[in-house]
Write a protein that holds these residues in place. Sequence first.
Motif, PDB file in Angstrom:
ATOM      1  N   LEU A  14     -14.296  -4.820   0.951  1.00  0.00           N
ATOM      2  CA  LEU A  14     -13.056  -4.125   0.615  1.00  0.00           C
ATOM      3  C   LEU A  14     -11.914  -4.740   1.388  1.00  0.00           C
ATOM      4  O   LEU A  14     -12.045  -5.017   2.580  1.00  0.00           O
ATOM      5  CB  LEU A  14     -13.119  -2.649   1.005  1.00  0.00           C
ATOM      6  N   ASP A  15     -10.800  -4.959   0.728  1.00  0.00           N
ATOM      7  CA  ASP A  15      -9.542  -5.281   1.385  1.00  0.00           C
ATOM      8  C   ASP A  15      -8.624  -4.104   1.104  1.00  0.00           C
ATOM      9  O   ASP A  15      -8.305  -3.821  -0.058  1.00  0.00           O
ATOM     10  CB  ASP A  15      -8.925  -6.571   0.833  1.00  0.00           C
ATOM     11  N   ALA A  66      -8.416   5.110   4.960  1.00  0.00           N
ATOM     12  CA  ALA A  66      -9.516   4.618   5.801  1.00  0.00           C
ATOM     13  C   ALA A  66     -10.444   5.732   6.295  1.00  0.00           C
ATOM     14  O   ALA A  66     -11.668   5.563   6.247  1.00  0.00           O
ATOM     15  CB  ALA A  66      -8.978   3.799   6.964  1.00  0.00           C
ATOM     16  N   PRO A  67      -9.924   6.882   6.753  1.00  0.00           N
ATOM     17  CA  PRO A  67     -10.852   7.942   7.190  1.00  0.00           C
ATOM     18  C   PRO A  67     -11.766   8.441   6.061  1.00  0.00           C
ATOM     19  O   PRO A  67     -12.926   8.755   6.290  1.00  0.00           O
ATOM     20  CB  PRO A  67      -9.928   9.062   7.687  1.00  0.00           C
ATOM     21  N   LEU A  68     -11.252   8.457   4.842  1.00  0.00           N
ATOM     22  CA  LEU A  68     -12.091   8.880   3.714  1.00  0.00           C
ATOM     23  C   LEU A  68     -13.169   7.846   3.428  1.00  0.00           C
ATOM     24  O   LEU A  68     -14.319   8.209   3.177  1.00  0.00           O
ATOM     25  CB  LEU A  68     -11.227   9.092   2.465  1.00  0.00           C
ATOM     26  N   ILE A  69     -12.827   6.564   3.471  1.00  0.00           N
ATOM     27  CA  ILE A  69     -13.825   5.512   3.258  1.00  0.00           C
ATOM     28  C   ILE A  69     -14.918   5.635   4.318  1.00  0.00           C
ATOM     29  O   ILE A  69     -16.107   5.578   4.006  1.00  0.00           O
ATOM     30  CB  ILE A  69     -13.185   4.108   3.291  1.00  0.00           C
ATOM     31  N   LEU A  73     -18.986   5.512  -2.139  1.00  0.00           N
ATOM     32  CA  LEU A  73     -17.623   5.016  -2.017  1.00  0.00           C
ATOM     33  C   LEU A  73     -16.803   5.370  -3.256  1.00  0.00           C
ATOM     34  O   LEU A  73     -15.699   5.912  -3.148  1.00  0.00           O
ATOM     35  CB  LEU A  73     -17.623   3.505  -1.802  1.00  0.00           C
ATOM     36  N   VAL A  74     -17.334   5.071  -4.429  1.00  0.00           N
ATOM     37  CA  VAL A  74     -16.586   5.319  -5.666  1.00  0.00           C
ATOM     38  C   VAL A  74     -16.372   6.815  -5.875  1.00  0.00           C
ATOM     39  O   VAL A  74     -15.266   7.236  -6.249  1.00  0.00           O
ATOM     40  CB  VAL A  74     -17.277   4.648  -6.880  1.00  0.00           C
ATOM     41  N   ILE A  75     -17.366   7.625  -5.614  1.00  0.00           N
ATOM     42  CA  ILE A  75     -17.178   9.081  -5.745  1.00  0.00           C
ATOM     43  C   ILE A  75     -16.114   9.555  -4.750  1.00  0.00           C
ATOM     44  O   ILE A  75     -15.250  10.363  -5.087  1.00  0.00           O
ATOM     45  CB  ILE A  75     -18.503   9.847  -5.571  1.00  0.00           C
ATOM     46  N   GLY A  76     -16.158   9.050  -3.518  1.00  0.00           N
ATOM     47  CA  GLY A  76     -15.175   9.447  -2.508  1.00  0.00           C
ATOM     48  C   GLY A  76     -13.752   9.077  -2.877  1.00  0.00           C
ATOM     49  O   GLY A  76     -12.815   9.839  -2.640  1.00  0.00           O
ATOM     50  N   LEU A  77     -13.562   7.900  -3.462  1.00  0.00           N
ATOM     51  CA  LEU A  77     -12.226   7.435  -3.834  1.00  0.00           C
ATOM     52  C   LEU A  77     -11.746   7.980  -5.178  1.00  0.00           C
ATOM     53  O   LEU A  77     -10.544   7.994  -5.446  1.00  0.00           O
ATOM     54  CB  LEU A  77     -12.206   5.901  -3.912  1.00  0.00           C
ATOM     55  N   SER A  78     -12.663   8.412  -6.005  1.00  0.00           N
ATOM     56  CA  SER A  78     -12.384   8.685  -7.408  1.00  0.00           C
ATOM     57  C   SER A  78     -11.163   9.570  -7.664  1.00  0.00           C
ATOM     58  O   SER A  78     -10.349   9.271  -8.524  1.00  0.00           O
ATOM     59  CB  SER A  78     -13.610   9.284  -8.080  1.00  0.00           C
ATOM     60  N   SER A  79     -11.023  10.647  -6.923  1.00  0.00           N
ATOM     61  CA  SER A  79      -9.909  11.564  -7.196  1.00  0.00           C
ATOM     62  C   SER A  79      -8.562  11.007  -6.733  1.00  0.00           C
ATOM     63  O   SER A  79      -7.520  11.574  -7.051  1.00  0.00           O
ATOM     64  CB  SER A  79     -10.167  12.917  -6.537  1.00  0.00           C
ATOM     65  N   LEU A  80      -8.565   9.888  -6.020  1.00  0.00           N
ATOM     66  CA  LEU A  80      -7.333   9.299  -5.486  1.00  0.00           C
ATOM     67  C   LEU A  80      -6.822   8.117  -6.306  1.00  0.00           C
ATOM     68  O   LEU A  80      -5.722   7.636  -6.082  1.00  0.00           O
ATOM     69  CB  LEU A  80      -7.562   8.831  -4.043  1.00  0.00           C
ATOM     70  N   VAL A  81      -7.629   7.632  -7.245  1.00  0.00           N
ATOM     71  CA  VAL A  81      -7.326   6.409  -7.990  1.00  0.00           C
ATOM     72  C   VAL A  81      -6.450   6.727  -9.202  1.00  0.00           C
ATOM     73  O   VAL A  81      -6.731   7.672  -9.947  1.00  0.00           O
ATOM     74  CB  VAL A  81      -8.629   5.706  -8.431  1.00  0.00           C
TER      75      VAL A  81
END
Length: 138
Positions: free
Chosen positions: A77-78, A87-90, A114-122
């Motif tokens: 990831l970059d 970053a804290p969520l990742i 990772l994808v589930i964690g980020l999903s609602s933010l994308v």
Amino acid sequence: MNQQPHIEAPEAEPAPRFRPCPWTALETVQDVELWIDEHNRSLQEHIGPQETGYGVCFTLAEGGNIYMQTNGDAIMLDVDPDAQWVAPLIAAATQSPPPPGQSWVLPDDKLIQLVIGLSSLVASTTLVAGHRFGGRKR
């Protein structure tokens, strides 16, 4: 005879090779697995065998981009400076400590979390090619 000065027309910027795709939040492991399969098919269809630095860019609704590349055993990831707020969520989603810079290397078995964690933010995703994963100064 009066000559008009020759005015160069501005060069049109080439159309981007890949266009952003609106994101629909993924809520289950099955949703993420289907997205991964679809994403892999898109990469195989649109990325040439000689190309490097290919992956996906997640554009976050609240600002910033996360570039992701996967290979056989790792997720790279970059995280752009404008996206450092995530970053804290990742770290929480993948149970991995944050790196000292903006480049993360995670075990490949953390992809679904990772994808589930980020999903609602994308907000959207875009295929990328030629990205220098881990190549920027920190």
